[in-house]
Design a protein around this motif. Structure first.
Motif, PDB file in Angstrom:
ATOM      1  N   ASP A  76       0.824  -1.206   0.000  1.00 15.32           N
ATOM      2  CA  ASP A  76       0.000   0.000   0.000  1.00 15.32           C
ATOM      3  C   ASP A  76       0.860   1.259   0.000  1.00 15.32           C
ATOM      4  O   ASP A  76       0.550   2.243  -0.692  1.00 15.32           O
ATOM      5  N   TYR A  77       1.936   1.234   0.774  1.00 14.56           N
ATOM      6  CA  TYR A  77       2.834   2.389   0.800  1.00 14.56           C
ATOM      7  C   TYR A  77       3.583   2.534  -0.519  1.00 14.56           C
ATOM      8  O   TYR A  77       3.826   3.656  -0.990  1.00 14.56           O
ATOM      9  N   VAL A  78       3.966   1.414  -1.125  1.00  9.63           N
ATOM     10  CA  VAL A  78       4.648   1.470  -2.420  1.00  9.63           C
ATOM     11  C   VAL A  78       3.729   2.080  -3.470  1.00  9.63           C
ATOM     12  O   VAL A  78       4.148   2.931  -4.275  1.00  9.63           O
ATOM     13  N   GLU A  79       2.466   1.675  -3.475  1.00 15.50           N
ATOM     14  CA  GLU A  79       1.506   2.241  -4.428  1.00 15.50           C
ATOM     15  C   GLU A  79       1.297   3.735  -4.190  1.00 15.50           C
ATOM     16  O   GLU A  79       1.230   4.524  -5.148  1.00 15.50           O
ATOM     17  N   LEU A  80       1.192   4.126  -2.916  1.00 24.69           N
ATOM     18  CA  LEU A  80       0.985   5.539  -2.607  1.00 24.69           C
ATOM     19  C   LEU A  80       2.172   6.375  -3.080  1.00 24.69           C
ATOM     20  O   LEU A  80       1.997   7.425  -3.725  1.00 24.69           O
ATOM     21  N   LEU A  81       3.371   5.918  -2.793  1.00 23.97           N
ATOM     22  CA  LEU A  81       4.566   6.655  -3.198  1.00 23.97           C
ATOM     23  C   LEU A  81       4.714   6.685  -4.717  1.00 23.97           C
ATOM     24  O   LEU A  81       5.172   7.679  -5.288  1.00 23.97           O
ATOM     25  N   SER A  82       4.300   5.610  -5.377  1.00 27.99           N
ATOM     26  CA  SER A  82       4.365   5.573  -6.840  1.00 27.99           C
ATOM     27  C   SER A  82       3.416   6.593  -7.449  1.00 27.99           C
ATOM     28  O   SER A  82       3.772   7.317  -8.391  1.00 27.99           O
ATOM     29  N   LEU A  83       2.193   6.668  -6.925  1.00 27.66           N
ATOM     30  CA  LEU A  83       1.236   7.651  -7.428  1.00 27.66           C
ATOM     31  C   LEU A  83       1.719   9.072  -7.176  1.00 27.66           C
ATOM     32  O   LEU A  83       1.643   9.945  -8.058  1.00 27.66           O
ATOM     33  N   LEU A  84       2.219   9.317  -5.967  1.00 30.38           N
ATOM     34  CA  LEU A  84       2.706  10.654  -5.648  1.00 30.38           C
ATOM     35  C   LEU A  84       3.893  11.033  -6.525  1.00 30.38           C
ATOM     36  O   LEU A  84       4.027  12.194  -6.942  1.00 30.38           O
ATOM     37  N   PHE A  85       4.739  10.070  -6.830  1.00 34.68           N
ATOM     38  CA  PHE A  85       5.868  10.350  -7.720  1.00 34.68           C
ATOM     39  C   PHE A  85       5.353  10.784  -9.095  1.00 34.68           C
ATOM     40  O   PHE A  85       5.850  11.748  -9.681  1.00 34.68           O
ATOM     41  N   PHE A  86       4.383  10.058  -9.611  1.00 41.74           N
ATOM     42  CA  PHE A  86       3.836  10.418 -10.921  1.00 41.74           C
ATOM     43  C   PHE A  86       3.283  11.835 -10.910  1.00 41.74           C
ATOM     44  O   PHE A  86       3.520  12.618 -11.836  1.00 41.74           O
ATOM     45  N   LEU A  87       2.555  12.187  -9.855  1.00 41.76           N
ATOM     46  CA  LEU A  87       1.903  13.497  -9.809  1.00 41.76           C
ATOM     47  C   LEU A  87       2.915  14.633  -9.654  1.00 41.76           C
ATOM     48  O   LEU A  87       2.819  15.653 -10.349  1.00 41.76           O
ATOM     49  N   VAL A  88       3.873  14.475  -8.744  1.00 41.12           N
ATOM     50  CA  VAL A  88       4.838  15.563  -8.554  1.00 41.12           C
ATOM     51  C   VAL A  88       5.791  15.656  -9.744  1.00 41.12           C
ATOM     52  O   VAL A  88       6.258  16.760 -10.095  1.00 41.12           O
ATOM     53  N   ARG A  89       6.076  14.540 -10.381  1.00 40.19           N
ATOM     54  CA  ARG A  89       6.921  14.577 -11.580  1.00 40.19           C
ATOM     55  C   ARG A  89       6.187  15.288 -12.718  1.00 40.19           C
ATOM     56  O   ARG A  89       6.777  16.089 -13.456  1.00 40.19           O
ATOM     57  N   LEU A  90       4.895  15.021 -12.834  1.00 44.07           N
ATOM     58  CA  LEU A  90       4.098  15.687 -13.853  1.00 44.07           C
ATOM     59  C   LEU A  90       4.055  17.185 -13.612  1.00 44.07           C
ATOM     60  O   LEU A  90       4.160  18.000 -14.542  1.00 44.07           O
ATOM     61  N   ALA A  91       3.893  17.566 -12.343  1.00 44.72           N
ATOM     62  CA  ALA A  91       3.864  18.993 -12.005  1.00 44.72           C
ATOM     63  C   ALA A  91       5.212  19.653 -12.249  1.00 44.72           C
ATOM     64  O   ALA A  91       5.277  20.815 -12.662  1.00 44.72           O
ATOM     65  N   SER A  92       6.292  18.925 -12.015  1.00 42.29           N
ATOM     66  CA  SER A  92       7.633  19.492 -12.192  1.00 42.29           C
ATOM     67  C   SER A  92       7.988  19.677 -13.657  1.00 42.29           C
ATOM     68  O   SER A  92       8.656  20.651 -14.027  1.00 42.29           O
ATOM     69  N   THR A  93       7.549  18.742 -14.495  1.00 43.18           N
ATOM     70  CA  THR A  93       7.949  18.770 -15.904  1.00 43.18           C
ATOM     71  C   THR A  93       6.973  19.550 -16.781  1.00 43.18           C
ATOM     72  O   THR A  93       7.389  20.209 -17.742  1.00 43.18           O
ATOM     73  N   LYS A  94       5.686  19.498 -16.485  1.00 43.00           N
ATOM     74  CA  LYS A  94       4.695  20.122 -17.352  1.00 43.00           C
ATOM     75  C   LYS A  94       3.874  21.210 -16.680  1.00 43.00           C
ATOM     76  O   LYS A  94       2.964  21.766 -17.296  1.00 43.00           O
TER      77      LYS A  94
END
Length: 287
Positions: A76-94
């Motif tokens: 559950d923690y791995v999934e949460l961190l994976s989703l958060l990574f996608f979102l903050v990476r998207l915000a950082s790049t686009k």
């Protein structure tokens, strides 16, 4: 299962030693129904008087947590961190505007759909979307966001702790309610003072069962359940703290990998994924 096992072991030790030392279950069996009526009914009445209907329902729901334990494990923690990574990476790049399709309607988001457990967790998904939405509204002061999140998570934690406090209050009252039952038994005994010693002895024994039950229920059952529930709530609250750590670190201008790593460090040690495990999960999200 550990809670049930501990309860069984408690009964074996208490009643096993009593029987082994020559005690008889007869007086206990005869007195328990009436004493439980007094003690249990009084405890239930005080519980209802001191709680709202929402609190009563919340406490009943808490018994499931006592039996099952914390619901968040390493995956559950791995999934949460994976989703958060996608979102903050998207915000950082686009830019933050790129988050809008995901945070406005998370049920329709391809990112959230990959993690149905997070989507089903209304509180977690709402916190993620709400604070990323605030960032999109130019509320990008990390200290301000951290303060607002801390106050909201504290409020949520206090609400989740209410069932534990309610059970602990009941546990504190049970020894005194046991004395009430015992005093009633003594009053009944004194009203039959003209009876033979054998009858009076049985009646006094029945009265003492009230004190025994009050203490046993308080320190052997209800009190440990309150402590167990407190521990589960504290462990589950870490799940939301991970979200706060990642988002605040991101707002401080750190790279997505650093933001997610700060969240990983917040995970309880027994469930914390290794750096390599999280990196593999993140790479899968990137792919």
């Amino acid at each position: 299962m550990l809670t049930i096992g501990g309860l069984v072991f408690l009964f074996i030790c208490v009643f096993g030693s009593y029987l082994t030392s020559g005690g008889s279950m007869g007086p206990l069996i005869e007195a328990v129904p009436f004493e439980m009526w007094t003690i249990g009914g009084a405890a239930l009445g005080t519980f209802l008087m001191s709680n709202s209907m929402t609190g009563v329902k919340h406490t009943l729901h808490g018994f499931g947590k006592i039996m099952k334990g914390a619901k968040f494990k390493k995956p559950d923690y791995v999934e949460l961190l994976s989703l958060l990574f996608f979102l903050v990476r998207l915000a950082s790049t686009k830019g933050t505007m790129a988050l809008e399709p995901h945070i406005e309607k998370p049920a329709e988001s391809t990112a959230f759909q990959k993690f149905p457990k997070i989507l089903a967790n209304h509180h977690a998904s709402t916190i993620i979307c709400d604070y990323l939405r605030m960032v999109g509204m130019n509320a990008d002061d990390p200290n301000q966001i951290e303060d607002v999140m801390a106050r909201e998570l504290k409020k949520t934690f206090n609400e989740e702790m209410h069932p534990s406090h309610a059970l602990q209050s009941m546990a504190d009252a049970l020894p005194a309610l046991g004395i009430v039952a015992a005093v009633l038994g003594v009053i009944k005994t004194m009203s039959h003072i003209d009876q033979p010693p054998a009858v009076l002895g049985a009646m006094i024994g029945g009265a003492l069962v009230g004190t025994f039950l009050g203490v046993l229920l308080a320190y052997g059952m209800v009190g440990p359940c309150a402590t167990r529930l407190k521990g589960v709530v504290e462990e589950e609250s870490t799940y939301l703290e991970v979200i706060r750590a990642v988002l605040v670190t991101h707002l401080h201008g750190n790279a997505p990998q650093v933001s997610v790593e700060s969240g990983r460090k917040m995970v309880p040690n027994e469930h914390m994924p290794s750096f390599q495990e999280l990196e593999e999960a993140v790479q899968a999200v990137e792919a």
